[in-house]
Design a protein around this motif. Structure first.
Motif, short mmCIF file in Angstrom:
data_model
loop_
_atom_site.label_atom_id
_atom_site.label_comp_id
_atom_site.label_asym_id
_atom_site.label_seq_id
_atom_site.Cartn_x
_atom_site.Cartn_y
_atom_site.Cartn_z
N TYR A 157 0.68 -1.17 -0.19
CA TYR A 157 0.34 0.19 0.21
C TYR A 157 0.81 1.02 -0.15
O TYR A 157 0.33 1.91 -0.84
N LEU A 158 1.35 1.36 0.92
CA LEU A 158 2.19 2.35 1.33
C LEU A 158 3.52 2.82 -0.60
O LEU A 158 3.56 3.84 -0.23
N LYS A 159 3.72 1.73 -0.88
CA LYS A 159 4.82 1.48 -2.27
C LYS A 159 3.68 2.97 -3.24
O LYS A 159 4.07 3.19 -3.71
N LEU A 160 2.97 1.71 -3.38
CA LEU A 160 1.30 2.15 -4.56
C LEU A 160 0.98 3.37 -3.79
O LEU A 160 0.86 4.94 -4.79
N ARG A 161 0.30 4.08 -2.85
CA ARG A 161 0.37 5.41 -2.07
C ARG A 161 1.37 6.58 -2.59
O ARG A 161 1.08 7.38 -3.17
N ASN A 162 2.69 6.05 -2.74
CA ASN A 162 3.50 6.88 -3.54
C ASN A 162 3.68 7.20 -4.87
O ASN A 162 3.60 8.64 -4.75
N ASP A 163 3.34 6.22 -5.24
CA ASP A 163 3.15 6.41 -7.10
C ASP A 163 1.65 7.37 -7.22
O ASP A 163 1.80 8.45 -7.93
N LEU A 164 1.09 6.65 -6.63
CA LEU A 164 -0.65 7.70 -6.79
C LEU A 164 -0.18 8.70 -6.65
O LEU A 164 -0.87 9.86 -6.84
N ASP A 165 0.54 9.29 -5.18
CA ASP A 165 0.23 10.67 -5.07
C ASP A 165 0.88 11.74 -5.84
O ASP A 165 1.11 12.57 -5.64
N GLY A 166 2.66 10.65 -6.52
CA GLY A 166 2.39 11.89 -8.08
C GLY A 166 2.73 11.84 -9.42
O GLY A 166 2.59 12.70 -10.14
N VAL A 167 1.07 11.52 -8.74
CA VAL A 167 0.31 11.73 -10.38
C VAL A 167 -0.64 12.35 -9.74
O VAL A 167 -1.78 13.41 -9.52
N PRO A 168 -0.06 14.12 -11.13
CA PRO A 168 -1.34 14.90 -11.19
C PRO A 168 -2.67 14.77 -11.37
O PRO A 168 -3.15 14.13 -12.16
N GLU A 169 -3.54 15.01 -10.63
CA GLU A 169 -4.64 14.84 -10.43
C GLU A 169 -5.65 14.95 -11.88
O GLU A 169 -6.66 14.32 -12.88
N ALA A 170 -5.24 16.04 -12.85
CA ALA A 170 -5.57 16.46 -14.15
C ALA A 170 -5.54 14.82 -15.02
O ALA A 170 -6.01 14.73 -16.14
N LEU A 171 -4.69 14.11 -14.73
CA LEU A 171 -4.08 13.25 -15.21
C LEU A 171 -4.77 11.90 -14.78
O LEU A 171 -5.07 10.74 -15.70
N THR A 172 -5.20 12.11 -13.49
CA THR A 172 -6.37 10.73 -13.36
C THR A 172 -7.53 10.01 -13.54
O THR A 172 -7.69 8.67 -13.95
N ARG A 173 -7.84 10.49 -14.98
CA ARG A 173 -9.41 9.85 -15.85
C ARG A 173 -8.83 10.07 -17.52
O ARG A 173 -9.58 9.54 -18.13
N GLU A 174 -7.49 10.52 -17.48
CA GLU A 174 -6.98 9.48 -18.74
C GLU A 174 -6.79 8.17 -19.03
O GLU A 174 -5.89 7.79 -18.60
N PRO A 175 -8.08 7.70 -20.28
CA PRO A 175 -7.39 6.82 -20.60
C PRO A 175 -6.71 5.97 -21.27
O PRO A 175 -6.64 6.12 -22.30
N THR A 176 -5.51 6.15 -20.54
CA THR A 176 -4.21 5.48 -21.20
C THR A 176 -3.20 4.33 -20.30
O THR A 176 -2.20 4.65 -21.21
N LEU A 177 -3.33 4.39 -19.26
CA LEU A 177 -2.88 2.78 -19.01
C LEU A 177 -3.45 2.43 -18.70
O LEU A 177 -4.32 1.65 -19.83
N GLU A 178 -2.40 0.96 -19.59
CA GLU A 178 -2.67 -0.44 -19.64
C GLU A 178 -3.65 -0.84 -18.84
O GLU A 178 -3.73 -1.22 -17.47
#
Length: 170
Positions: free
Chosen positions: A18-39
């Motif tokens: 969880y901590l590893k993932l959360r660290n990576d998630l926190d680095g994602v700009p909110e503006a990109l979180t709904r962009e359908p570009t993730l595998e």
């Protein structure tokens, strides 16, 4: 990380992943979180960053529902009412839809809450409860928790890290 085989290992695996993932998630700009570009989960599909977080929340809350039902002596539909184990793709779509209305910070809070509640279940359980007897078919409670928490957390992190590299966010 090896498959957890004890209460301590299970809690540690969930916390670490969880901590590893959360660290990576926190680095994602909110503006990109709904962009359908993730595998996506299925070959040739794409999803947004919001979707795998919704998936993790859905499974976490489902684990809590299973535990609550079992603890109350109520019959539990596995994996979920209206779904069979061979329909997990459809269930994933349900999770995406269930949490689509939550903004990214609220979704991350919901993930943290589910994780904390699952850790509380683990803490309140003893080794026998978690690993000493079958809980669902041949699987122990600990294994069912692991299948639906620490493993998907790790999988989501790997997918997210690849995406962040592609986006120049790593």
């Amino acid at each position: 990380m090896a498959i957890p085989a004890s209460k301590t290992e299970l809690a540690d695996a969930i916390r670490v992943n969880y901590l590893k993932l959360r660290n990576d998630l926190d680095g994602v700009p909110e503006a990109l979180t709904r962009e359908p570009t993730l595998e996506g989960h299925a070959k040739g599909t794409v999803m947004s960053v919001h979707d795998p977080v919704a998936y993790l929340v859905g499974w976490g809350e489902l684990v809590l529902k299973w535990h609550s039902g079992r603890s109350a002596g109520v019959p539990v539909d596995f994996p979920e009412t209206g779904y069979k184990w061979n329909e997990l793709g459809r269930l994933a779509q349900k999770f995406y839809a269930d949490y689509a209305g939550l903004d990214y910070p609220a979704l991350l809070d919901r993930l943290a809450t589910a994780k904390d509640r699952i850790l509380a279940v683990i803490e309140a359980s003893d080794e026998e409860d978690l690993y000493g007897k079958p809980w669902y078919e041949t699987y122990t409670l600990g294994r069912m928790i692991q299948f639906n928490t620490s493993s998907p957390l790790d999988n989501a992190r790997k997918r997210l890290r690849r995406w962040k590299k592609q986006k120049g966010l790593a």
